[in-house]
Design a protein around this motif. Structure first.
Motif, PDB file in Angstrom:
ATOM      1  N   PHE A  17       0.769  -1.219   0.014  1.00 51.00           N
ATOM      2  CA  PHE A  17      -0.030  -0.010  -0.174  1.00 51.00           C
ATOM      3  C   PHE A  17       0.693   1.188  -0.110  1.00 51.00           C
ATOM      4  N   GLN A 236      -5.145   9.115  -1.728  1.00 56.48           N
ATOM      5  CA  GLN A 236      -3.941   8.609  -1.668  1.00 56.48           C
ATOM      6  C   GLN A 236      -3.024  10.001  -2.114  1.00 56.48           C
ATOM      7  N   GLN A 265      -2.912   1.984   6.207  1.00 54.38           N
ATOM      8  CA  GLN A 265      -4.192   1.305   5.079  1.00 54.38           C
ATOM      9  C   GLN A 265      -4.059  -0.175   5.274  1.00 54.38           C
ATOM     10  N   SER A 268      -6.553  -2.337   7.666  1.00 53.60           N
ATOM     11  CA  SER A 268      -7.869  -2.491   7.362  1.00 53.60           C
ATOM     12  C   SER A 268      -8.045  -3.777   6.527  1.00 53.60           C
ATOM     13  N   PRO A 289      -6.351   5.304   8.242  1.00 54.62           N
ATOM     14  CA  PRO A 289      -5.212   6.057   7.468  1.00 54.62           C
ATOM     15  C   PRO A 289      -5.462   7.637   7.346  1.00 54.62           C
ATOM     16  N   TYR A 290      -6.556   7.910   7.323  1.00 57.03           N
ATOM     17  CA  TYR A 290      -7.001   9.338   7.242  1.00 57.03           C
ATOM     18  C   TYR A 290      -6.851  10.111   8.506  1.00 57.03           C
TER      19      TYR A 290
END
Length: 319
Positions: A17, A236, A265, A268, A289-290
């Motif tokens: 990722f 991304q 990422q 998940s 991630p966010y």
């Protein structure tokens, strides 16, 4: 579950990722080291993903196994040309660099979706037949412990991303080109006085940013998404921009930050199989991630020292 088994489950998908983020973040480092803010990394990834998928679908019968490699090269070229829109607006016409970058994001997605609708008569492309596949490195994958962690089940593009990060470090800090690049980002007038063409250096840096952003987008599309739609690239590019800042505008710092976001990422996907995370609701792993991106920026943006002329248009002869 043994600690080594946990690492074997975490590391390959984390790098998997992280690879598109590494490519794109390195592009951001080149652009911003020259003094040009590139909010448009998301759009450059979108354009790279679109071109990579469409080229792959169009020429897979002709190119065979070479299709994904040729696809990412074509995506790099097209995205570098597309980045000229941002370069012309920011450098030649001295437009606000943030606004120009945001426009690139909207333009890339609009063009990609419009052409997808025209060519495929639906909101997304078909699935590619020639994506990248994971490989095991012969001999090295037999090394105890290290073989399972670093030489089994990786994509070649993952190795390429790490190698490119060290190559970018060498170019920026150990070559005359890198010295000129940093000088136009720190003090463009001094660079101009010493005979460096500030405008040319910034154009080259933005085009490198476009090429690497296109590489990141196409690699993401050909390893993870496998088609192109409005949801292929969703944040991304902004993660990559965060990696540039989090990594303090340094190629190896951006590498580490991108791997950190790639790890977030990957959780998940593999989190439910890990002892510490198996009871965590899936939604929390999806948004991790966010959230981590926001926290990283909130915690480090004030401490990171950006190039001194970042975001400032240069006018030859002005003091």
């Amino acid at each position: 579950m043994e600690f080594i088994d946990i690492l074997a489950r975490i590391i390959p998908p984390a790098i998997f990722f992280a690879s598109p983020l590494i490519f794109t973040a390195l592009g951001g480092v080149f652009s911003e080291r020259s003094g040009i803010i590139n909010i448009g990394l998301e759009g450059l990834m979108v354009m790279g993903a679109f071109v990579g998928i469409v080229f792959n679908l169009t020429f897979h019968e002709v190119l065979g196994d070479a299709t994904p490699w040729v696809s990412i090269i074509v995506a790099m070229v097209v995205s570098a040309i597309f980045a000229l829109v941002h370069a012309v607006a920011s450098i030649t016409f001295r437009a606000d660099q943030v606004v120009s970058g945001v426009a690139i994001n909207f333009l890339a997605l609009g063009v990609g979706l419009f052409l997808t609708k025209q060519w495929y008569d639906k909101g997304q492309t078909d699935m590619v037949d020639r994506p990248f596949y994971t490989i095991d490195i012969p001999v090295l994958n037999k090394i105890p412990i290290l073989g399972d962690l670093f030489f089994s089940g990786w994509y070649l593009t993952s190795y390429l991303a790490i190698i490119l990060a060290f190559a970018a470090w060498f170019i920026i800090y150990k070559t005359p080109f890198g010295l000129r690049l940093r000088s136009v980002g720190e003090h463009p007038m001094a660079a101009d006085t010493n005979g460096i063409n500030v405008y040319a250096m910034r154009y080259v840096a933005v085009m490198i940013s476009g090429a690497l952003g296109g590489l990141g987008g196409s690699v993401y599309a050909l390893t993870i998404a496998l088609n192109f739609s409005h949801a292929t690239i969703v944040g991304q590019g902004f993660m990559s921009l965060a990696a540039v800042i989090f990594g303090k505008w340094h190629p190896l710092g951006a590498l580490g930050a991108a791997i950190f976001f790639g790890l977030a990422q990957s959780l998940s996907i593999v989190g439910s199989s890990l002892p510490l995370l198996e009871d965590v609701p899936q939604i929390f792993l999806l948004i991790a991630p966010y959230v981590l991106t926001i926290l990283a920026l909130a915690g480090f943006i004030g401490r990171a020292e950006a190039p001194k002329s970042l975001g400032e248009a240069y006018v030859k002869g002005n003091r």
